[in-house]
Design a protein around this motif. Sequence first.
Motif, PDB file in Angstrom:
ATOM      1  N   ASN A  23       0.803  -1.219   0.000  1.00  0.00           N
ATOM      2  CA  ASN A  23       0.000   0.000   0.000  1.00  0.00           C
ATOM      3  C   ASN A  23       0.843   1.280   0.000  1.00  0.00           C
ATOM      4  O   ASN A  23       0.297   2.368   0.065  1.00  0.00           O
ATOM      5  N   VAL A  24       2.165   1.151  -0.075  1.00  0.00           N
ATOM      6  CA  VAL A  24       3.053   2.309  -0.129  1.00  0.00           C
ATOM      7  C   VAL A  24       4.148   2.031  -1.151  1.00  0.00           C
ATOM      8  O   VAL A  24       4.698   0.931  -1.203  1.00  0.00           O
ATOM      9  N   LEU A  46      -7.688   7.872   0.955  1.00  0.00           N
ATOM     10  CA  LEU A  46      -9.098   7.550   0.857  1.00  0.00           C
ATOM     11  C   LEU A  46      -9.909   8.569   1.658  1.00  0.00           C
ATOM     12  O   LEU A  46      -9.550   8.887   2.790  1.00  0.00           O
ATOM     13  N   VAL A  47     -10.988   9.039   1.077  1.00  0.00           N
ATOM     14  CA  VAL A  47     -11.836  10.007   1.752  1.00  0.00           C
ATOM     15  C   VAL A  47     -13.170   9.337   2.066  1.00  0.00           C
ATOM     16  O   VAL A  47     -13.897   8.925   1.167  1.00  0.00           O
ATOM     17  N   MET A  48     -13.428   9.214   3.356  1.00  0.00           N
ATOM     18  CA  MET A  48     -14.682   8.600   3.798  1.00  0.00           C
ATOM     19  C   MET A  48     -15.821   9.586   3.571  1.00  0.00           C
ATOM     20  O   MET A  48     -15.624  10.805   3.652  1.00  0.00           O
ATOM     21  N   PRO A  49     -17.028   9.073   3.316  1.00  0.00           N
ATOM     22  CA  PRO A  49     -18.158   9.983   3.131  1.00  0.00           C
ATOM     23  C   PRO A  49     -18.543  10.673   4.435  1.00  0.00           C
ATOM     24  O   PRO A  49     -18.254  10.197   5.525  1.00  0.00           O
ATOM     25  N   VAL A  50     -19.203  11.809   4.287  1.00  0.00           N
ATOM     26  CA  VAL A  50     -19.735  12.551   5.432  1.00  0.00           C
ATOM     27  C   VAL A  50     -21.016  11.849   5.878  1.00  0.00           C
ATOM     28  O   VAL A  50     -21.793  11.373   5.052  1.00  0.00           O
ATOM     29  N   ILE A  51     -21.246  11.781   7.182  1.00  0.00           N
ATOM     30  CA  ILE A  51     -22.429  11.131   7.732  1.00  0.00           C
ATOM     31  C   ILE A  51     -23.508  12.188   7.957  1.00  0.00           C
ATOM     32  O   ILE A  51     -23.262  13.194   8.623  1.00  0.00           O
ATOM     33  N   VAL A  52     -24.691  11.957   7.368  1.00  0.00           N
ATOM     34  CA  VAL A  52     -25.821  12.875   7.525  1.00  0.00           C
ATOM     35  C   VAL A  52     -26.744  12.289   8.581  1.00  0.00           C
ATOM     36  O   VAL A  52     -27.281  11.196   8.420  1.00  0.00           O
ATOM     37  N   LYS A  53     -26.897  13.022   9.685  1.00  0.00           N
ATOM     38  CA  LYS A  53     -27.719  12.541  10.794  1.00  0.00           C
ATOM     39  C   LYS A  53     -29.198  12.758  10.507  1.00  0.00           C
ATOM     40  O   LYS A  53     -29.572  13.458   9.566  1.00  0.00           O
ATOM     41  N   LYS A  54     -30.046  12.165  11.359  1.00  0.00           N
ATOM     42  CA  LYS A  54     -31.503  12.271  11.176  1.00  0.00           C
ATOM     43  C   LYS A  54     -31.988  13.719  11.172  1.00  0.00           C
ATOM     44  O   LYS A  54     -32.914  14.063  10.456  1.00  0.00           O
ATOM     45  N   LEU A  96     -16.852   3.129   1.311  1.00  0.00           N
ATOM     46  CA  LEU A  96     -15.990   3.645   0.251  1.00  0.00           C
ATOM     47  C   LEU A  96     -16.443   3.185  -1.124  1.00  0.00           C
ATOM     48  O   LEU A  96     -16.446   3.960  -2.076  1.00  0.00           O
ATOM     49  N   SER A  97     -16.835   1.925  -1.235  1.00  0.00           N
ATOM     50  CA  SER A  97     -17.227   1.395  -2.549  1.00  0.00           C
ATOM     51  C   SER A  97     -18.550   1.963  -3.037  1.00  0.00           C
ATOM     52  O   SER A  97     -18.846   1.894  -4.227  1.00  0.00           O
ATOM     53  N   SER A  98     -19.325   2.550  -2.125  1.00  0.00           N
ATOM     54  CA  SER A  98     -20.586   3.168  -2.557  1.00  0.00           C
ATOM     55  C   SER A  98     -20.315   4.378  -3.453  1.00  0.00           C
ATOM     56  O   SER A  98     -21.140   4.734  -4.283  1.00  0.00           O
ATOM     57  N   GLY A  99     -19.142   5.000  -3.271  1.00  0.00           N
ATOM     58  CA  GLY A  99     -18.789   6.161  -4.083  1.00  0.00           C
ATOM     59  C   GLY A  99     -19.531   7.419  -3.694  1.00  0.00           C
ATOM     60  O   GLY A  99     -19.379   8.460  -4.336  1.00  0.00           O
ATOM     61  N   GLU A 100     -20.339   7.357  -2.655  1.00  0.00           N
ATOM     62  CA  GLU A 100     -21.123   8.509  -2.218  1.00  0.00           C
ATOM     63  C   GLU A 100     -20.268   9.455  -1.381  1.00  0.00           C
ATOM     64  O   GLU A 100     -19.411   9.016  -0.627  1.00  0.00           O
TER      65      GLU A 100
END
Length: 150
Positions: A23-24, A46-54, A96-100
Amino acid sequence: MKCPFCHNDDTQVIDTRVSEEGNVIRRRRRCADCDKRFTTYERIELVMPVIVKKNGSRTEYETAKLRASLMLALRKRPVSAEAVETAIQRIEEKLLSSGEREVMSGHLGELVMRELKRLDKIAYIRFASVYKSFEDVSEFAEAIQEVRKS
């Protein structure tokens, strides 16, 4: 890549090696102007998606929060730390694989429930009772029946 010594843009790669994990990438470079050598490292970002709360607010994804939730549900259960880390990796890979760029907190909760169901049925019931806000015994009974079916 600019030389860190003389800031010349003309540098040459003289050696490339991949780390044991793969990985390097480590590159030895030589400046064409001052002839000095230096090392650069190439890593995946890798950039994780932002979590949208209720309530509509947004927060950054945090592995530590996910681990804490799993560990709370798995408290005093016979599940290894390695199994927990593997579950966290699977959840993160799915995110990550969701691409969102943004993921609803409900979707993350469902991913956690799926992993807990795989790891430990009691931990799954614990998590589900809080996550789904069980209000009476019948909801527990339904969750238990669901676990027995699977």
